[in-house]
Design a protein around this motif. Structure first.
Motif, PDB file in Angstrom:
ATOM      1  N   ILE A   9       0.844  -1.196   0.000  1.00 57.73           N
ATOM      2  CA  ILE A   9       0.000   0.000   0.000  1.00 57.73           C
ATOM      3  C   ILE A   9       0.877   1.243   0.000  1.00 57.73           C
ATOM      4  N   LYS A  10       0.631   2.134  -0.958  1.00 62.52           N
ATOM      5  CA  LYS A  10       1.392   3.381  -1.041  1.00 62.52           C
ATOM      6  C   LYS A  10       0.457   4.513  -1.442  1.00 62.52           C
ATOM      7  N   PHE A  11       0.871   5.744  -1.195  1.00 65.13           N
ATOM      8  CA  PHE A  11       0.155   6.870  -1.785  1.00 65.13           C
ATOM      9  C   PHE A  11       0.474   6.882  -3.281  1.00 65.13           C
ATOM     10  N   ARG A  12      -0.526   7.077  -4.088  1.00 67.77           N
ATOM     11  CA  ARG A  12      -0.313   7.082  -5.535  1.00 67.77           C
ATOM     12  C   ARG A  12       0.431   8.344  -5.951  1.00 67.77           C
ATOM     13  N   SER A  13       1.542   8.151  -6.654  1.00 67.04           N
ATOM     14  CA  SER A  13       2.361   9.283  -7.093  1.00 67.04           C
ATOM     15  C   SER A  13       2.394   9.426  -8.609  1.00 67.04           C
ATOM     16  N   MET A  14       1.790   8.457  -9.321  1.00 66.47           N
ATOM     17  CA  MET A  14       1.790   8.496 -10.779  1.00 66.47           C
ATOM     18  C   MET A  14       0.374   8.623 -11.330  1.00 66.47           C
ATOM     19  N   ARG A  15       0.317   9.002 -12.582  1.00 59.91           N
ATOM     20  CA  ARG A  15      -0.981   9.063 -13.253  1.00 59.91           C
ATOM     21  C   ARG A  15      -1.604   7.672 -13.320  1.00 59.91           C
ATOM     22  N   ALA A  23       4.560  -3.142 -17.180  1.00 56.13           N
ATOM     23  CA  ALA A  23       5.338  -2.789 -15.992  1.00 56.13           C
ATOM     24  C   ALA A  23       6.763  -2.401 -16.374  1.00 56.13           C
ATOM     25  N   ILE A  24       7.207  -1.246 -15.864  1.00 54.72           N
ATOM     26  CA  ILE A  24       8.591  -0.813 -16.036  1.00 54.72           C
ATOM     27  C   ILE A  24       9.080  -0.233 -14.723  1.00 54.72           C
ATOM     28  N   PHE A  25      10.404  -0.213 -14.540  1.00 54.62           N
ATOM     29  CA  PHE A  25      10.966   0.358 -13.327  1.00 54.62           C
ATOM     30  C   PHE A  25      10.704   1.859 -13.289  1.00 54.62           C
ATOM     31  N   SER A  26      10.416   2.374 -12.099  1.00 58.85           N
ATOM     32  CA  SER A  26      10.347   3.820 -11.943  1.00 58.85           C
ATOM     33  C   SER A  26      11.762   4.369 -12.005  1.00 58.85           C
ATOM     34  N   ARG A  27      11.886   5.625 -12.334  1.00 53.43           N
ATOM     35  CA  ARG A  27      13.202   6.235 -12.495  1.00 53.43           C
ATOM     36  C   ARG A  27      13.153   7.683 -12.050  1.00 53.43           C
ATOM     37  N   LYS A  28      14.337   8.279 -11.913  1.00 53.72           N
ATOM     38  CA  LYS A  28      14.386   9.687 -11.532  1.00 53.72           C
ATOM     39  C   LYS A  28      13.758  10.537 -12.636  1.00 53.72           C
ATOM     40  N   ARG A  29      13.084  11.617 -12.222  1.00 53.88           N
ATOM     41  CA  ARG A  29      12.415  12.533 -13.152  1.00 53.88           C
ATOM     42  C   ARG A  29      11.459  11.765 -14.070  1.00 53.88           C
ATOM     43  N   ASP A  30      10.729  10.849 -13.477  1.00 58.69           N
ATOM     44  CA  ASP A  30       9.788  10.016 -14.228  1.00 58.69           C
ATOM     45  C   ASP A  30       8.636  10.884 -14.731  1.00 58.69           C
ATOM     46  N   SER A  31       8.411  10.893 -16.042  1.00 60.00           N
ATOM     47  CA  SER A  31       7.374  11.743 -16.639  1.00 60.00           C
ATOM     48  C   SER A  31       5.966  11.308 -16.251  1.00 60.00           C
ATOM     49  N   ARG A  32       5.827  10.101 -15.701  1.00 61.32           N
ATOM     50  CA  ARG A  32       4.508   9.609 -15.309  1.00 61.32           C
ATOM     51  C   ARG A  32       4.064  10.144 -13.953  1.00 61.32           C
ATOM     52  N   VAL A  33       4.948  10.845 -13.266  1.00 56.02           N
ATOM     53  CA  VAL A  33       4.682  11.328 -11.918  1.00 56.02           C
ATOM     54  C   VAL A  33       4.120  12.753 -11.958  1.00 56.02           C
ATOM     55  N   PHE A  34       3.023  13.004 -11.252  1.00 53.45           N
ATOM     56  CA  PHE A  34       2.484  14.363 -11.161  1.00 53.45           C
ATOM     57  C   PHE A  34       3.266  15.138 -10.095  1.00 53.45           C
ATOM     58  N   SER A  35       3.053  16.455 -10.005  1.00 50.56           N
ATOM     59  CA  SER A  35       3.942  17.331  -9.233  1.00 50.56           C
ATOM     60  C   SER A  35       4.021  16.973  -7.747  1.00 50.56           C
ATOM     61  N   TYR A  36       2.873  16.802  -7.070  1.00 46.65           N
ATOM     62  CA  TYR A  36       2.940  16.443  -5.657  1.00 46.65           C
ATOM     63  C   TYR A  36       3.451  15.010  -5.496  1.00 46.65           C
ATOM     64  N   SER A  38      10.570  12.856  -0.741  1.00 44.80           N
ATOM     65  CA  SER A  38      10.493  12.906   0.718  1.00 44.80           C
ATOM     66  C   SER A  38      10.103  11.567   1.338  1.00 44.80           C
ATOM     67  N   ARG A  39       9.785  10.587   0.494  1.00 48.59           N
ATOM     68  CA  ARG A  39       9.364   9.245   0.914  1.00 48.59           C
ATOM     69  C   ARG A  39       7.982   9.235   1.578  1.00 48.59           C
ATOM     70  N   ILE A  40       7.214  10.303   1.416  1.00 44.56           N
ATOM     71  CA  ILE A  40       5.865  10.333   1.984  1.00 44.56           C
ATOM     72  C   ILE A  40       5.000   9.244   1.364  1.00 44.56           C
ATOM     73  N   ASP A  41       5.250   8.922   0.088  1.00 47.65           N
ATOM     74  CA  ASP A  41       4.431   7.905  -0.576  1.00 47.65           C
ATOM     75  C   ASP A  41       4.565   6.532   0.083  1.00 47.65           C
ATOM     76  N   GLU A  42       5.627   6.351   0.886  1.00 50.18           N
ATOM     77  CA  GLU A  42       5.854   5.069   1.554  1.00 50.18           C
ATOM     78  C   GLU A  42       5.064   4.932   2.870  1.00 50.18           C
ATOM     79  N   LEU A  43       4.535   6.038   3.388  1.00 45.14           N
ATOM     80  CA  LEU A  43       3.891   6.014   4.706  1.00 45.14           C
ATOM     81  C   LEU A  43       2.790   4.955   4.853  1.00 45.14           C
ATOM     82  N   PRO A  44       1.913   4.771   3.856  1.00 42.09           N
ATOM     83  CA  PRO A  44       0.848   3.768   4.033  1.00 42.09           C
ATOM     84  C   PRO A  44       1.362   2.340   4.234  1.00 42.09           C
ATOM     85  N   GLN A  45       2.637   2.098   3.965  1.00 42.95           N
ATOM     86  CA  GLN A  45       3.179   0.763   4.201  1.00 42.95           C
ATOM     87  C   GLN A  45       3.227   0.431   5.693  1.00 42.95           C
TER      88      GLN A  45
END
Length: 333
Positions: free
Chosen positions: A197-203, A211-224, A231-238
């Motif tokens: 369980i994670k906070f959704r960070s992608m579209r 399925a592909i690996f996420s990467r730095k400056r991933d274009s699929r990621v929205f701003s927040y 900040s690793r906030i997306d990991e909190l629901p784990q």
């Protein structure tokens, strides 16, 4: 790229130190792919010079151009070799003794574990590491203190971060319509799958092409989402996964089945990381730069297996501290 130099592996490389604490030279004749820039930086604080000799070097050139000049400058030699692939340490040993110099010989397996604090994972699937026990796992001596740490810190984190949960939920809803939480199948202990369980960070359409690996400056990621990933906030629901006993606070990072199937076939000892519970953070996460693919998975496994084999309360607390440094220093993905 994480190569320690850009030249090919047919060239002898020498690195010199101005801050070494000893007058000793380090010679590495084994395959050097296991060395990273930060490994060399640490070694150069101890050794006056580091010489990397490729396996393709012939005996005559090895003696006359690689080793002999070092014996003119140094009294102490530390030789690191891979006995399964390189028998030239006999040649070097005889030359050093003939010159009345001091020599210490280490296998690459021992050197990695005692000096670099990681387990050597062969690049060749046919090679073995005699220092690895494939049945190693956490016994009661480790499981009980880890469980106490997991529950205690997870409750504290949940209480302290609850306002962040609410804020993140609202920001995700504002920037990317759809569910705020993201459920993804991951491989846990004993190869059993669970929903991470994670906070959704992608579209929502992030993996329409597979399925592909996420990467730095991933274009699929929205701003927040990008901020949450850094900040690793997306990991909190784990934390919920910790309470459900799917994962631990500290352990190897759980991967997706589609990737673990590939890694099992191409990386020796990879399945050993499933002998213990995966973790929200881990030794590999705080020691190795962010990366994706087989190359990075092999290097991360070196740290994961060191953690499993050499677990201690001090190491557990050190990982927690270094994770905090990564988070507050915004050195995440």
């Amino acid at each position: 790229m994480r190569r320690i130099y850009t030249a090919d592996r047919t060239t002898i490389h020498r690195l010199r130190s101005k801050t070494a604490t000893t007058d000793e030279v380090l010679i590495i004749t084994s395959y050097d792919y296991f060395l990273q820039k930060f490994d060399l930086a640490a070694l150069l604080r101890k050794y006056k010079e580091i010489t990397l000799i490729p396996q393709s070097t012939g005996d005559d050139y090895l003696l006359n151009h690689a080793v002999s000049p070092l014996l003119d400058k140094f009294e102490k030699i530390h030789l690191v070799t891979n006995p399964q692939y390189d028998s030239r340490y006999h040649v070097i040993y005889e030359l050093v003794v003939k010159r009345n110099k001091s020599i210490k010989i280490s296998t690459v397996y021992d050197f990695c574990e005692t000096t670099l604090k990681k387990i050597y994972i062969p690049e060749n699937v046919t090679e073995t590491n005699p220092n690895i026990d494939q049945n190693i796992q956490f016994g009661k001596r480790v499981r009980y203190p880890k469980k106490i740490i997991d529950v205690t810190i997870s409750f504290v984190l949940l209480a302290l971060s609850f306002p962040i949960w609410l804020f993140s939920y609202l920001r995700i809803k504002m920037q990317s319509p759809g569910p705020a939480f993201f459920y993804q199948e991951r491989v846990g202990m004993n190869n059993k799958s669970f929903n991470c369980i994670k906070f959704r960070s992608m579209r929502l359409d992030a993996e329409t092409n597979g399925a592909i690996f996420s990467r730095k400056r991933d274009s699929r990621v929205f701003s927040y989402g990008a901020f949450m990933r850094v900040s690793r906030i997306d990991e909190l629901p784990q934390i919920i996964n910790v309470f459900k006993r799917d994962i631990s606070l500290i352990g190897p990072r759980p991967e997706r089945p589609v990737f673990t199937e590939t890694f099992d076939e191409t990386i020796p000892y990879y399945n050993m990381r499933h002998n213990v519970k995966p973790g929200i953070t881990g030794y590999a996460q705080v020691m190795y730069p962010y990366g994706a693919g087989v190359y990075d998975a092999r290097h991360k496994l070196m740290y994961d297996l060191f953690y499993i084999k050499n677990w201690s309360l001090i190491l557990e607390l050190k990982i927690i501290f270094r994770t905090a440094v990564v988070i507050f220093g915004r050195k995440g993905r």
